[in-house]
Motif scaffolding. Structure first.
Motif, PDB file in Angstrom:
ATOM      1  N   GLY C 313     -20.420   4.537  15.750  1.00  0.00           N
ATOM      2  CA  GLY C 313     -19.366   4.851  14.790  1.00  0.00           C
ATOM      3  C   GLY C 313     -18.008   5.133  15.394  1.00  0.00           C
ATOM      4  N   ASP C 314     -17.799   4.823  16.672  1.00  0.00           N
ATOM      5  CA  ASP C 314     -16.487   5.050  17.276  1.00  0.00           C
ATOM      6  C   ASP C 314     -15.677   3.743  17.267  1.00  0.00           C
ATOM      7  N   SER C 315     -14.484   3.799  17.829  1.00  0.00           N
ATOM      8  CA  SER C 315     -13.632   2.613  17.821  1.00  0.00           C
ATOM      9  C   SER C 315     -14.306   1.439  18.502  1.00  0.00           C
ATOM     10  N   TYR C 316     -15.030   1.732  19.576  1.00  0.00           N
ATOM     11  CA  TYR C 316     -15.683   0.663  20.320  1.00  0.00           C
ATOM     12  C   TYR C 316     -16.751  -0.007  19.460  1.00  0.00           C
ATOM     13  N   ALA C 317     -17.488   0.803  18.698  1.00  0.00           N
ATOM     14  CA  ALA C 317     -18.511   0.233  17.826  1.00  0.00           C
ATOM     15  C   ALA C 317     -17.863  -0.640  16.763  1.00  0.00           C
ATOM     16  N   ALA C 416      -5.730   0.980  14.572  1.00  0.00           N
ATOM     17  CA  ALA C 416      -5.996  -0.448  14.720  1.00  0.00           C
ATOM     18  C   ALA C 416      -7.485  -0.742  14.627  1.00  0.00           C
ATOM     19  N   SER C 417      -8.330   0.202  15.056  1.00  0.00           N
ATOM     20  CA  SER C 417      -9.760  -0.058  14.981  1.00  0.00           C
ATOM     21  C   SER C 417     -10.254  -0.020  13.541  1.00  0.00           C
ATOM     22  N   LEU C 418      -9.502   0.649  12.651  1.00  0.00           N
ATOM     23  CA  LEU C 418      -9.873   0.607  11.232  1.00  0.00           C
ATOM     24  C   LEU C 418      -9.385  -0.680  10.584  1.00  0.00           C
ATOM     25  N   ASP C 419      -8.433  -1.346  11.217  1.00  0.00           N
ATOM     26  CA  ASP C 419      -7.943  -2.640  10.800  1.00  0.00           C
ATOM     27  C   ASP C 419      -7.417  -2.661   9.363  1.00  0.00           C
ATOM     28  N   PRO C 420      -6.455  -1.820   9.054  1.00  0.00           N
ATOM     29  CA  PRO C 420      -5.883  -1.911   7.706  1.00  0.00           C
ATOM     30  C   PRO C 420      -4.812  -2.999   7.655  1.00  0.00           C
TER      31      PRO C 420
END
Ligand code: SF4
Lengths: 189, 210, 427
Positions: C313-317, C416-420
Motif C-alpha cells: 500500500g505504499d507509493s512503490y506498491a 504523483a503516486s496517486l496519479d490524479p
C-alpha cells in the motif's frame, strides 16, 4: 447483441429486495429494480440510520460508497441526495435516494461512515447549496469562497439562455465596470 | 583545398573579383577590400540597433514557461519530447520560473478562478515577452464557451501574439505556431512595445483566489 | 465525529450574507472585507487567508502553533499535474497538515452536459480525465444505452474494450514517467511519451483525433477498425513488452526511486475504502476491487483475467501495480483481438434520442479507479441530471492522511503516486 451480463439473476436481486424489506420495512418507499440496480427512497432525516445499517449488517455489507450525488427536482419540488453503494454479497448496485426539503436544504453528513464522502458533500454544497450538518469542512470546493450562486440548481440557467438568469452576471469578465484599472494611471509609463 | 594567393602586393581584389562591383558595394561605407583578404576602411562593424541583434537572438532561443492548464498541456509536453522535439528550434528549456521565461504558452482552459494567478505569472515574466494561445479554449472559450466559470478567450485578460486553434492542436500545429512567433519576433525586431504600452489590463476580479 | 457547537459555530456561508460577514469580522477585530481588491488578495504574510475561517477544518489548518508555517504550492507549480493548490503546513522540513485547494480547472462540464443532447454529451465529457479519454466516454455511453434500452452490437463492444485497454496502457505508462519526473528523473518521461505516441497514432487512425476522440456513440462506436489501425497495432504489439520492460529497468531498481517510494505514503486497505480511493491505488493496498470483475460491463465477463493486488500500500506498491496492470491490459488486448467477431459497429439510433423517463447508473474501471455516471432522463432530448464521479477527485482526499510526518520534498512524489488528473478532479 451482447448482453452486458446476466445482471442480477432474479433470485439474487430478489434476496436483496427481501432482506431490505425485512430490515427497513416501513422506511422504504418506491423500492424498485432495473437491470443492475436496486433502489429505494427514504426520508432525508433517516439517512444515517439506514446507511449505518446497510454498511454494518453482515448480510447486507455495503462496505463501499461508490457515489454520492445531489439532484434538483425543480423549484416546486425537492432535492434528492443519492447514494450508490457496493457490496460483494449482492450483484447489484444499491441506490438510496434521500429526500431533502428545498426550502431548508439540510441533511446529516455521512463523513463518519465514509470519510471519502467529504469531498462529495463539499461539491454538493458548492453546486447545489445543500448543507450537510456535521461536516467539518463544508466550504466551497470548486468556486471561490465569495461566489454567491449554486450553478447546478435548475433555476440557474446558462448565460446565453436567459439574460435574467442568475448566471447572466456571473462571468465578471463581461462586466468592465468592475475592473480596477487605477494602477495603470493614464497609460503612460 | 588551399587557394593559391599571390604574396606580392598585387592589386587584384581577392574576394569580390570585379573591382567596379567591389567599389560600388563598399565605398558608401568608406571601406575597401584588403589585397590579402578581409576588409578595411572607416567602418569595421555593420551599423545596426542593438535591439535588432538582440531580438534576432531571442527569436532563435525562446524559452517557454512550464505551465499547463489542462488537456492541451499534454500535447504541449508531447511537442517537447523526443518524437516532435521542439528543441530543434531552440525552445527546449521549459522554465519552471516565470522570471526566466520569454514565452507563455497558455495551454488549456482558463477558468475565472485561475485567471488571476495566470495574469500574475504573466506579469512576473520579464520584458520582452510573448504569449501563445494554444487550443480553442484559450482562443475563444471553445467547447466551454457557455460555461459559468470559463474565461471566453485568454485575450480578455492578456495580450496574445499567436493563436493556435485546435482541440487540442497537434504538436505540429504548435510547432507551426511557434515558427510564426519566430517570424513575428524577427519582423518586429527593435520595435516591440512593452506590455504596459499595450494598454491597461485587469489583474483582479471576483472569482479570484482568496 | 464531533458536531459543531451551535454557540461557537460560524454560520454556513449559505446564510452568511454581507451584513453577517461584516458583523463577524468586526467582532473578530478584522478589517472589513473589500469587495473588489485591486491587488492579488490571497494570504497575509504568515499565510492565513484574508477572511474568517468558514469551517472547523479550515480553522484547524490555518491556525499556526509556535514554529509552524504555511507553504503554498501552486496553482501553477511545475509538478502539480495541472492547476491545483496545496497549502502545506510545515514544522521545519516536516509536513504537519495539508489542505488541497481545488477548482482552478472547474469548467462546469456537468451543467453543460445537462444543456446538451445525449449525443453531444459524449463530446463534453472528453476533456475530463484527459489521459483516459476513451474511458470518459465509455460510462456515459453505457448509461445512455441503459436509459434508451438498446445494446450495442457485439463487435462494437469489442472495439470499445480494445480502445479503452489501449488507453489504459498509455495512461499507466505516463504515470510511470511522471512519477519519476517528480523525483527528478527526466529520462523516463521521454520514453513514456514515445510509447504514448505510438498508441496515440493508433487511436488517431481509428478515431481521427489524437486526444479528445469523441469515438463512442450511443449504441456503438463511430468507426470500424481499419488497416492502418491494425497494422500499427501489430507493430506495437511486437515490441511493447520489450519497451515496457526497458522503462521498468530504468526505474524499478533505481536506488533513489526505491528510497523515495518504499514505505512512503502508506495507505491501509480499510482507510482506502473509507476514503473512497479506488482503482490501482486501492488494489495496491490489497483490496481486490476492480469494477471489471465486481460489476462486469461491456464484454469483460467474456475475458479471462485476475484482479491483481499488492500488499504494502505504499507509493512503490502503487507503481508496481501500474506495471502489472499494463501487462494485464496487453494480455486483454490479445484476447480481444482473438475473439473479435464480425458485424456492424453501430446500432440504428436516431441523432437526437429521447429516452423514456428513468434513471441509470453506469460504472467503469478507468485507469484511476471507479468512474461512474448517474444520468436521469425526463423524456426530453437532454439529460435532466448528469452526474460524474471522478476517481482522482476522491483519491486526493487521501493526501491529508498520507502526508503528515513526511518531508516537503515528498509531497509531490506521493501525490504523483496517486496519479490524479486535474481535468477529472475539477470537472
Ligand atoms: S482546446 Fe480542447 S484540448 Fe485544449 S484545453 Fe480546451 S478542451 Fe482541452
Amino acid at each position: 447483441m451482447g448482453r452486458r451480463r446476466a445482471l442480477s439473476t432474479p433470485a439474487l436481486a430478489g434476496s436483496l429486495v427481501r432482506l431490505l424489506t425485512e430490515r427497513f420495512g416501513s422506511d422504504l418507499r418506491d423500492l424498485g429494480t432495473d437491470e443492475d440496480t436496486v433502489e429505494f427512497t427514504i426520508d432525508g432525516a433517516r439517512n444515517i440510520e439506514v446507511l449505518t445499517a446497510l454498511r454494518d449488517d453482515p448480510d447486507l455489507d455495503f462496505f463501499m460508497l461508490a457515489d454520492e450525488a445531489a439532484v434538483d427536482y425543480g423549484l416546486d419540488a425537492h432535492f434528492e441526495v443519492v447514494y450508490h453503494l457496493f457490496s460483494w454479497k449482492h450483484p447489484a448496485w444499491l441506490r438510496v435516494r434521500a429526500r431533502v426539503d428545498r426550502s431548508d436544504p439540510r441533511i446529516e453528513t455521512i463523513t463518519h461512515l465514509w470519510e471519502g464522502a467529504s469531498f462529495h458533500e463539499r461539491e454538493m454544497y458548492d453546486m447545489m447549496g445543500i448543507v450537510f450538518t456535521g461536516n467539518r469542512d463544508l466550504r466551497r470546493i470548486y468556486m471561490s469562497p465569495d461566489y454567491r450562486s449554486f450553478p447546478q440548481r435548475r433555476d440557474f440557467v446558462l448565460p446565453d439562455d436567459a439574460a435574467d438568469s442568475p448566471a447572466a452576471g456571473v462571468n465578471p469578465l463581461e462586466r468592465p465596470e468592475t475592473w480596477d484599472l487605477s494602477r495603470f494611471g493614464d497609460g503612460s509609463r | 583545398m588551399a587557394v593559391d594567393r599571390p604574396t606580392s602586393d598585387a592589386s587584384a581584389p581577392i574576394i569580390i573579383g570585379d573591382q567596379a562591383r567591389a567599389d560600388e558595394l563598399l565605398s558608401p561605407f568608406g571601406m575597401e577590400e584588403h589585397p590579402q583578404g578581409g576588409f578595411h576602411g572607416l567602418l569595421e562593424v555593420i551599423p545596426t540597433k542593438a535591439d535588432y541583434v538582440l531580438d534576432l537572438i531571442r527569436a532563435n532561443s525562446l524559452w517557454p514557461l512550464l505551465s499547463g492548464l489542462s488537456c492541451c498541456a499534454i500535447e504541449m509536453m508531447s511537442t517537447a519530447t523526443s518524437v516532435n522535439d521542439i528543441d530543434r528550434f531552440g525552445m527546449f528549456p521549459f522554465r519552471a520560473s516565470p522570471r526566466q521565461a520569454d514565452v507563455l504558452i497558455v495551454a488549456g482552459t482558463l477558468t475565472t478562478k485561475m485567471a488571476g494567478p495566470l495574469v500574475r505569472l504573466w506579469e512576473q515574466m520579464p520584458e520582452p515577452k510573448w504569449c501563445v494561445a494554444m487550443g480553442t479554449c484559450t482562443t475563444s472559450g471553445g467547447r466551454f464557451k457557455r460555461s459559468y466559470s470559463v474565461v471566453q478567450g485568454v485575450d480578455r485578460v492578456m495580450p496574445v501574439d499567436v493563436y493556435v486553434p485546435g482541440c487540442p492542436p497537434r504538436p505540429e500545429g504548435l510547432i507551426y505556431g511557434m515558427m510564426k512567433l519566430h517570424e513575428l519576433v524577427k519582423q518586429r525586431r527593435g520595435e516591440w512595445r512593452t506590455y504596459v504600452d499595450r494598454g491597461p489590463q485587469r489583474t483582479h476580479w471576483e472569482g479570484d483566489v482568496r | 465525529m464531533t458536531k459543531l457547537d451551535p454557540e461557537t459555530r460560524i454560520p454556513d456561508p449559505i446564510e452568511l450574507d454581507a451584513i453577517e460577514e461584516a458583523r463577524l469580522r468586526a467582532a473578530a477585530g478584522l478589517a472589513p472585507i473589500r469587495s473588489s481588491t485591486p491587488e492579488y488578495a490571497g494570504f497575509d504574510q504568515v499565510g492565513i487567508p484574508d477572511r474568517p475561517p468558514q469551517t472547523e477544518r479550515e480553522r484547524e489548518v490555518y491556525s499556526l502553533e509556535e514554529g509552524e508555517m504555511l507553504i503554498n504550492m501552486g496553482p501553477q507549480h511545475p509538478s502539480t499535474h495541472g492547476v491545483m493548490r496545496l497549502v502545506v503546513k510545515v514544522r521545519g522540513e516536516i509536513v504537519v497538515d495539508i489542505d488541497p485547494v481545488l477548482g482552478y480547472l472547474h469548467r462546469g462540464i456537468e451543467k453543460l452536459c445537462e444543456n446538451a443532447t445525449y449525443t453531444t454529451v459524449l463530446t463534453y465529457v472528453d476533456p475530463m480525465d484527459y489521459l483516459a479519454t476513451m474511458h470518459n466516454e465509455h460510462a456515459p455511453a453505457i448509461a445512455f444505452e441503459k436509459l434508451y434500452g438498446i445494446r450495442p452490437p457485439k463487435r462494437a463492444e469489442y472495439i470499445r474494450a480494445l480502445v479503452v485497454e489501449l488507453e489504459r496502457v498509455s495512461s499507466h505508462g505516463l504515470m510511470m514517467g511522471f512519477l519519476a519526473l517528480d523525483m527528478g528523473g527526466l529520462t523516463p518521461i521521454l520514453y513514456a511519451f514515445i510509447n504514448r505516441d505510438e498508441i496515440v497514432d493508433m487511436q488517431s487512425a481509428i478515431s481521427g483525433q489524437r486526444m479528445l476522440f469523441n469515438f463512442f456513440r450511443v449504441g456503438g462506436v463511430n468507426f470500424d477498425t481499419n488497416d492502418e489501425f491494425l497494422s500499427r497495432l501489430g507493430t506495437w504489439r511486437g515490441h511493447v513488452l520489450k519497451n515496457i520492460e526497458m522503462n521498468e529497468r530504468m526505474i524499478t531498481d533505481n536506488e533513489i526511486f526505491r528510497a523515495r517510494t518504499i514505505n512512503m505514503g502508506t495507505l491501509s486497505g480499510a482507510d482506502a475504502i473509507s476514503l473512497g480511493v479506488t482503482g490501482p491505488n486501492l488494489r495496491a493496498s490489497g483490496v481486490p476491487f476492480d469494477v471489471r470483475k465486481a460489476h462486469p460491463y461491456s464484454i469483460y465477463h467474456e475475458l479471462e483475467f485476475d484482479v491483481i493486488t499488492q500488499q504494502s500500500g505504499d507509493s512503490y506498491a502503487r507503481y508496481l501495480q501500474r506495471i502489472a496492470e499494463i501487462k494485464q491490459s496487453i494480455h486483454l488486448i490479445d484476447q480481444i483481438m482473438d475473439k473479435m467477431p464480425h458485424g456492424p459497429v453501430q446500432a440504428q439510433v436516431p441523432g437526437i434520442i429521447r429516452p423514456k423517463p428513468g434513471r441509470a447508473y453506469a460504472a467503469i474501471e478507468s485507469p484511476r479507479g471507479l468512474y461512474s455516471v448517474y444520468s436521469i432522463s425526463d423524456g426530453g432530448p437532454n439529460p435532466y441530471r448528469f452526474r460524474m464521479r471522478d476517481p482522482s477527485f476522491i483519491s486526493l482526499q487521501a493526501m491529508p492522511k498520507l502526508m503528515p510526518g513526511r518531508l516537503v520534498a515528498d509531497t509531490m512524489a506521493i501525490m504523483a503516486s496517486l496519479d490524479p488528473v486535474m481535468g477529472g478532479v475539477d470537472k
